[in-house]
Design an enzyme around this catalytic site. Structure first.
Site, mmCIF file in Angstrom:
data_model
loop_
_atom_site.group_PDB
_atom_site.id
_atom_site.type_symbol
_atom_site.label_atom_id
_atom_site.label_comp_id
_atom_site.label_asym_id
_atom_site.label_seq_id
_atom_site.Cartn_x
_atom_site.Cartn_y
_atom_site.Cartn_z
ATOM 1 C CG ASN A 169 1.431 -12.129 24.258
ATOM 2 O OD1 ASN A 169 0.551 -12.843 23.769
ATOM 3 N ND2 ASN A 169 1.401 -10.799 24.206
ATOM 4 C CD1 TRP A 170 4.031 -18.007 21.777
ATOM 5 C CD2 TRP A 170 2.753 -19.641 20.916
ATOM 6 N NE1 TRP A 170 4.762 -19.169 21.794
ATOM 7 C CE2 TRP A 170 4.007 -20.193 21.273
ATOM 8 C CE3 TRP A 170 1.789 -20.484 20.363
ATOM 9 C CZ2 TRP A 170 4.312 -21.532 21.089
ATOM 10 C CZ3 TRP A 170 2.104 -21.823 20.185
ATOM 11 C CH2 TRP A 170 3.344 -22.348 20.540
ATOM 12 C CE LYS A 171 2.911 -9.577 21.153
ATOM 13 N NZ LYS A 171 3.490 -8.292 20.865
ATOM 14 C CG HIS A 222 -0.739 -7.058 25.184
ATOM 15 N ND1 HIS A 222 -0.604 -6.331 24.023
ATOM 16 C CD2 HIS A 222 0.469 -7.623 25.432
ATOM 17 C CE1 HIS A 222 0.646 -6.467 23.585
ATOM 18 N NE2 HIS A 222 1.315 -7.251 24.419
ATOM 19 C CD GLU A 265 4.243 -6.364 27.454
ATOM 20 O OE1 GLU A 265 5.061 -7.191 27.071
ATOM 21 O OE2 GLU A 265 3.104 -6.272 26.973
ATOM 22 N N GLY A 270 8.006 -5.008 20.145
ATOM 23 C CA GLY A 270 8.281 -5.394 18.762
ATOM 24 C C GLY A 270 9.180 -4.453 17.987
ATOM 25 C CB SER A 319 12.348 -5.341 22.215
ATOM 26 O OG SER A 319 11.501 -4.780 21.232
ATOM 27 N N GLY A 363 7.213 -11.551 23.700
ATOM 28 C CA GLY A 363 6.372 -11.723 22.518
ATOM 29 C C GLY A 363 7.126 -12.469 21.432
ATOM 30 N N GLY A 364 7.709 -11.720 20.503
ATOM 31 C CA GLY A 364 8.390 -12.282 19.332
ATOM 32 C C GLY A 364 9.278 -13.485 19.640
HETATM 33 P P1 PGA Z 1 7.830 -8.306 22.011
HETATM 34 O O1 PGA Z 1 6.324 -8.303 22.572
HETATM 35 O O2 PGA Z 1 8.644 -9.168 22.972
HETATM 36 O O3 PGA Z 1 7.726 -8.892 20.655
HETATM 37 O O4 PGA Z 1 8.295 -6.895 22.022
HETATM 38 C C1 PGA Z 1 6.041 -8.210 23.933
HETATM 39 C C2 PGA Z 1 4.548 -8.200 24.158
HETATM 40 O O5 PGA Z 1 3.820 -7.557 23.397
HETATM 41 O O6 PGA Z 1 4.054 -8.807 25.118
#
Ligand code: PGA
Length: 247
Positions: free
Chosen positions: A7-9, A96, A165, A171, A208, A229-230
Site C-alpha cells: 500500500n503506497w499511500k 483503511h 491492521e 507506521g 509495521s 505500507g512503509g
Molecule cells: P505500515 O502501514 O506497514 O507502514 O505500518 C500499513 C498500512 O497502513 O497498510
C-alpha cells in the site's frame, strides 16, 4: 495462496515504477512464486499507466480506495469503482484506517464494498482497533462490529480479502504479540465464517511488517498474507519480506 500487498499511500510518480519492475523480476526468478500473489496499490494517478505496464506480468495493480457510488456522479474529486476498474485496477482497499479517520463510516464502507464488487474489483477490506480500544480490551468487539456492519452473506465472498491492521501498529514499529495476534486472527475468521455461512475468506495482517518481524508472523499459520505500507516503497525491503517468509 498467500498475499503480499503493498500500500503506497501518498507516494509515487511515474518513474517509481522501477521499484515494481525490480519486484517483478524477483518474482519471475523465485522458486516459491506459485505460492503467493503480489498486489500493489499506488495512488489513483498511477493506476492506469502501471496497470498497462504490468498487464501480462505478475504484479497486480489495485486502488487504495473508491467512492461509495457506482458510476458517474457530481461529487468533486471522487473516483468510483467503475472508473477505477476502467483503467485496469483489479483490487481495491476499502476501509483503511487512514480513510476511516477522515470520515469513512461503516455505512459508507458497505456501499463501497457493494459497488466495488459489482464492478468486478476484488476488495481488501481493512479492519482494526485503535490504541484506546485495545487498552480497554475491546479489540474483538470492535472487529466483530466492523465486520458485521459492512459484510454480509449475499456478497461474493471469493472476491473479498480481510486485512487486520491494528491502528496503533501502523507506521509505529509496534506489533502485537504472537499469542494475541493468533487469537485475534482466529476470532476474525470465526466471525467471517458465521457471516458468510461458509469458509472464511483470506485474512491478512498489516502494521509495521518488515523483513525481520515477518519471521515471527510466518509461524502463525492462520495469517494468509500481509498488507505492507512503509516497506513496500522499497523493492529491497518488500523482497526481503517475501524472501524471509519462505526461508
Ligand atoms: P505500515 O502501514 O506497514 O507502514 O505500518 C500499513 C498500512 O497502513 O497498510
Amino acid at each position: 495462496m498467500k498475499y503480499f500487498i503493498g500500500n503506497w499511500k501518498m507516494f509515487g510518480v511515474p518513474k517509481s515504477i522501477n521499484i515494481l519492475n525490480k519486484i517483478n523480476s524477483f518474482y519471475l526468478k523465485d522458486k516459491n512464486c506459485k505460492k503467493y500473489r503480489v498486489i500493489v496499490t499506488p495512488p489513483y494517478t498511477l493506476i492506469e499507466s502501471y496497470s498497462k505496464h504490468f498487464k501480462n506480468k505478475k504484479i497486480i495493480i489495485g486502488s487504495q480506495n473508491c467512492y461509495q457510488k457506482d458510476h458517474f456522479s457530481s461529487n468533486t474529486s471522487a473516483v468510483s469503482p467503475f472508473m477505477i476498474k476502467s483503467v485496469g485496477a483489479q483490487y481495491t482497499l476499502v476501509g483503511h484506517s487512514d480513510n476511516r479517520i477522515e470520515g469513512d463510516t461503516n455505512h459508507m464502507l458497505k456501499n463501497k464494498v457493494h459497488f466495488a464488487l459489482k464492478n468486478n474489483l476484488k476488495v481488501v477490506f481493512c479492519i482494526g482497533e485503535n490504541k484506546k480500544e485495545k487498552q480497554n480490551k475491546k479489540t474483538l468487539n470492535v472487529l466483530t462490529r466492523q465486520i458485521s456492519q459492512v459484510l454480509d452473506k449475499n456478497l461474493k465472498k471469493n472476491n473479498i480479502i480481510v486485512a487486520y491492521e491494528p491502528i496503533w501498529s501502523i507506521g509505529t514499529g509496534k506489533i502485537p504479540s504472537s499469542m494475541e495476534l493468533e487469537k485475534t486472527i482466529i476470532h476474525i475468521k470465526k466471525v467471517l465464517k458465521t457471516t458468510f455461512k461458509s469458509k472464511s475468506p483470506a485474512v491478512l495482517y498489516g502494521g509495521s511488517v518488515d523483513g525481520s518481524n515477518v519471521k515471527i508472523f510466518k509461524k502463525i499459520k492462520e495469517i494468509d498474507g500481509f498488507l505492507i505500507g512503509g516497506a513496500s516503497k522499497s523493492s529491497k525491503k518488500f523482497i526481503d519480506i517475501i524472501k524471509n517468509y519462505y526461508r
